[in-house]
Design an enzyme around this catalytic site. Structure first.
Site, PDB file in Angstrom:
ATOM      1  N   TYR A 220       0.870  -1.167   0.000  1.00  0.00           N
ATOM      2  CA  TYR A 220       0.000   0.000   0.000  1.00  0.00           C
ATOM      3  C   TYR A 220       0.914   1.226   0.000  1.00  0.00           C
ATOM      4  CZ  TYR A 220      -3.408   3.457   1.658  1.00  0.00           C
ATOM      5  OH  TYR A 220      -4.194   4.584   1.792  1.00  0.00           O
TER       6      TYR A 220
ATOM      7  N   ASP B  74      -2.176  -1.302  -4.067  1.00  0.00           N
ATOM      8  CA  ASP B  74      -2.548   0.072  -4.388  1.00  0.00           C
ATOM      9  C   ASP B  74      -1.255   0.874  -4.465  1.00  0.00           C
ATOM     10  OD1 ASP B  74      -3.401   2.670  -4.477  1.00  0.00           O
ATOM     11  OD2 ASP B  74      -4.580   2.583  -2.622  1.00  0.00           O
TER      12      ASP B  74
END
Length: 252
Positions: free
Chosen positions: A105, A144
């Site tokens: 992330y 992400d």
């Protein structure tokens, strides 16, 4: 082999919106999460005996966090990329016989770009970390990455120039990573496909009009290219402001 990655933007909320049903439908060999936003003991997730669960929690409550659920037993598991790094629970690395899996992330530069310098420095360290792994085994990176790499990856490119997630600095770091020996698996198979995104603002009507960004990825060592059989973005799956992304490989 089937791998799935999803920024769930709070796993407890996503579970209430059908996460477990979707998880079962995918029949993934490895399923990765970002932004779990919970601490140890705050959820009891029943996914079946076939899956082993690994969690990297952020020290800050209700923030960040990653997880991997796998039915292939790893040889080793690493939390973060460095000792004494900022404890935001952003990276999990699982080592398997033939490859490393890294779920990540990536830090957001923030709307006012106040964290852009940190983001750029973090990107350099992350690239170095991946190259160290790649020198030993094949590498698959998912998560992400908080950047739309090219104009084709964002609905309103002109209007978002220099905005967080679409600055020249962030896009340039993605280019550097790919040039170092990795491929964007979706673009590897579908270089010209348009209007396919993985994140939409929560503003009213934005997702319905598909005004999105493609910021969730599966990257892979370039030499894995011939092994990729499909790369998908599950745009119709709700439960988060992101949707799942999928990679299928033939490693036989």
């Amino acid at each position: 082999m089937k791998l799935v990655s999803w920024n769930v933007n709070g796993l407890r909320a996503c579970v209430n919106k059908g996460f477990v049903d979707y998880f079962g439908q995918t029949e993934a060999d490895i399923f990765c999460l970002q932004e779990t936003k919970l601490q140890e003991g705050q959820i009891n997730l029943e996914l079946g005996e076939a899956y082993t669960q690994y969690w990297n929690y952020a020290v800050k409550k209700g923030y960040s966090g990653t997880a991997v659920f796998t039915r292939i037993q790893p040889l080793s598991v690493r939390y973060g990329m460095e000792e004494n790094e900022e404890p935001e629970g952003r990276i999990l690395t699982l080592e398997f016989d033939n490859f490393y899996l890294v779920t990540v992330y990536t830090p957001n530069a923030k709307r006012d770009l106040s964290r852009l310098d940190y983001r750029v420095e973090w990107e350099d360290r992350f690239r170095s970390y991946l190259l160290q792994l790649d020198a030993q085994k094949l590498v698959i990176v998912c998560g992400d990455l908080n950047v739309a790499h090219h104009e084709i990856d964002i609905k309103n490119a002109k209007g978002n120039l220099n905005n967080s997630g679409f600055t020249p600095q962030e896009r340039g770091k993605m280019t550097e990573l790919l040039d170092a020996g990795f491929i964007d698996t979706f673009r590897h198979l579908y270089p010209d496909r348009t209007d396919v995104y993985s994140w939409w603002s929560n503003m009213p009507g934005v997702r319905a009009r598909n005004v999105g960004w493609r910021i969730d990825y599966f990257l892979a060592s370039t030499r894995l290219g011939p092994k990729i059989t499909d790369a998908k973005i599950d745009c119709d799956i709700l439960g988060s402001d992101h949707c799942p992304v999928i990679l299928e490989l033939d490693l036989t």
